[in-house]
Write a protein that holds these residues in place. Sequence first.
Motif, PDB file in Angstrom:
ATOM      1  N   PRO A  92       0.796  -0.873  -0.248  1.00 22.34           N
ATOM      2  CA  PRO A  92       0.645   0.030  -0.188  1.00 22.34           C
ATOM      3  C   PRO A  92       0.936   1.288  -0.183  1.00 22.34           C
ATOM      4  CG  PRO A  92      -0.441  -0.801   2.370  1.00 22.34           C
ATOM      5  CD  PRO A  92       0.355  -1.751   1.592  1.00 22.34           C
ATOM      6  N   THR A 130      -8.956 -12.706  -3.038  1.00 26.91           N
ATOM      7  CA  THR A 130      -7.908 -11.746  -1.852  1.00 26.91           C
ATOM      8  C   THR A 130      -7.888 -11.640  -0.377  1.00 26.91           C
ATOM      9  OG1 THR A 130      -8.198  -9.361  -1.943  1.00 26.91           O
ATOM     10  CG2 THR A 130      -9.836 -10.162  -1.865  1.00 26.91           C
ATOM     11  N   GLU A 131      -6.371 -11.185  -0.015  1.00 24.42           N
ATOM     12  CA  GLU A 131      -5.922 -11.860   1.599  1.00 24.42           C
ATOM     13  C   GLU A 131      -5.400 -10.955   2.080  1.00 24.42           C
ATOM     14  OE1 GLU A 131      -4.291 -15.891   1.742  1.00 24.42           O
ATOM     15  OE2 GLU A 131      -4.895 -15.393   4.421  1.00 24.42           O
ATOM     16  N   GLY A 132      -5.929  -9.282   3.308  1.00 20.52           N
ATOM     17  CA  GLY A 132      -5.361  -9.129   3.258  1.00 20.52           C
ATOM     18  C   GLY A 132      -4.590  -9.156   4.049  1.00 20.52           C
ATOM     19  N   ALA A 133      -3.248  -8.888   4.361  1.00 17.61           N
ATOM     20  CA  ALA A 133      -1.739  -9.536   5.404  1.00 17.61           C
ATOM     21  C   ALA A 133      -1.670  -8.546   6.471  1.00 17.61           C
ATOM     22  CB  ALA A 133      -0.970  -9.482   4.544  1.00 17.61           C
ATOM     23  N   GLY A 147      -0.538  -4.887   5.596  1.00 22.76           N
ATOM     24  CA  GLY A 147      -1.109  -3.573   4.764  1.00 22.76           C
ATOM     25  C   GLY A 147      -0.610  -4.664   3.499  1.00 22.76           C
ATOM     26  N   VAL A 148      -0.058  -5.252   3.705  1.00 25.48           N
ATOM     27  CA  VAL A 148      -0.382  -6.082   1.818  1.00 25.48           C
ATOM     28  C   VAL A 148      -1.510  -6.822   1.501  1.00 25.48           C
ATOM     29  CG1 VAL A 148       1.339  -7.407   0.633  1.00 25.48           C
ATOM     30  CG2 VAL A 148       2.489  -5.958   2.002  1.00 25.48           C
ATOM     31  N   THR A 149      -1.899  -6.505   0.072  1.00 30.56           N
ATOM     32  CA  THR A 149      -2.692  -7.281   0.175  1.00 30.56           C
ATOM     33  C   THR A 149      -2.253  -8.432  -0.691  1.00 30.56           C
ATOM     34  OG1 THR A 149      -4.803  -5.460  -0.274  1.00 30.56           O
ATOM     35  CG2 THR A 149      -5.237  -7.490  -1.551  1.00 30.56           C
ATOM     36  N   LEU A 200      -4.630 -11.558  -3.727  1.00 30.01           N
ATOM     37  CA  LEU A 200      -4.568 -11.283  -4.914  1.00 30.01           C
ATOM     38  C   LEU A 200      -5.017 -12.554  -5.919  1.00 30.01           C
ATOM     39  CD1 LEU A 200      -6.879  -9.009  -5.216  1.00 30.01           C
ATOM     40  CD2 LEU A 200      -5.654  -8.631  -7.307  1.00 30.01           C
TER      41      LEU A 200
END
Lengths: 218, 218
Positions: B176, B200-203, B206-208, B210
């Motif tokens: 991000p 999609t999975e968020g970490a 803040g990294v996504t 996909l």
Amino acid sequence: MTRVRVDLMISLDGFATTTDQTPEEPFGQDWARLTAAYAQTRTFRERVLHDTSGEGESGVDDDYAARYFEGIGAEIMGAAMFGLHAHPDDTDWRGWWGEEPPFGVPVFVLTHAPRPAIGFANGTSFDFLTATPEEALAVATEAAAGADVRVGGGPTTVRSFLAAGLVDQLHVAITPILLGRGIRLWDDLRGLEDGYRVTTEGAPSGVTHLTFSRDARA
Amino acid sequence: MTRVRVDLMISLDGFATTTDQTPEEPFGQDWARLTAAYAQTRTFRERVLHDTSGEGESGVDDDYAARYFEGIGAEIMGAAMFGLHAHPDDTDWRGWWGEEPPFGVPVFVLTHAPRPAIGFANGTSFDFLTATPEEALAVATEAAAGADVRVGGGPTTVRSFLAAGLVDQLHVAITPILLGRGIRLWDDLRGLEDGYRVTTEGAPSGVTHLTFSRDARA
């Protein structure tokens, strides 16, 4: 303390507008694809379609949709979002939303060609301003009376507020489609993340909800 | 069945390369910001830095980092990723990765100026090919002997494989930050999502993450 909030839906390649509008399909087909997950939510059905059946998706997308409507005391939008560019000669144009616009608060429309204010029974009003982002925010903050101010769109208006450093919370719902054309939200905003906390949350729909937030300065 | 896999890290505004390299900082500072979460993972430390202390982050980012290394039988990369553009006159150039390149499989480098193959004790080899994406994939698939083929990068090479419809699984880690310049991964790929499942999975970083995936066609 009033916060300045933005919520936008963009494609994975960063486009916040679609370009396939025709007279027969005034929103085009891409807009429906960009907003498909949001349009399925219970909140959208209740608040925008006035569907009180209780149907619609709950879950991550709906959580963000519901938060969209919480705590807003005034809204700012660009002339294009209100529809002035699509209806330049219609002096009776009252916006896209019918007689129950889903705002319920004073809305300030930025335009170089102001027109008389419009009021609705549900508390929505549209006032037309020729103003800088800072000037519009001062007017909207006073109208919000301690609640938050939303910069509603479109992307060009949002980018002018982001570039001016005026936004305290930016929520972007990223739909995993590639549009390849339109207005890019992120252009010319290198380093925007400085000073923000950034969180990301994925929804089963495939939509990613990204939130930039900082303490209010307004 | 061999699948063709891609893993890339991009900025929120879609840039897969950085542009602030200098002779003193050959990767620049932006690259470190783009890859910061990955560089913190336990897997990166073990597999790329050969740090066997067991330190480093576990969790979502590490899960994807570990999957990166699983089941790959051959890799394809562009000349720029191998370093031929940065070192055009160095006929002894052996890549950026020292004497233990983190591949352990045959790597096929696409270039218009082939040079002799290079081998390493850990099973990595670099072969230099002048080939279309389809031709390179045929060679790499045979070398992979039933395991998967990775198209490693850089973004221009990846885009040529995506545009040709050759990729079965695309994992993109979206950091991000807004870079505002570089090579955009998503340009000219309108409609790429057709035929893929997208998750999609968020970490917490803040990294996504996909992932586009489909059944293998290779």
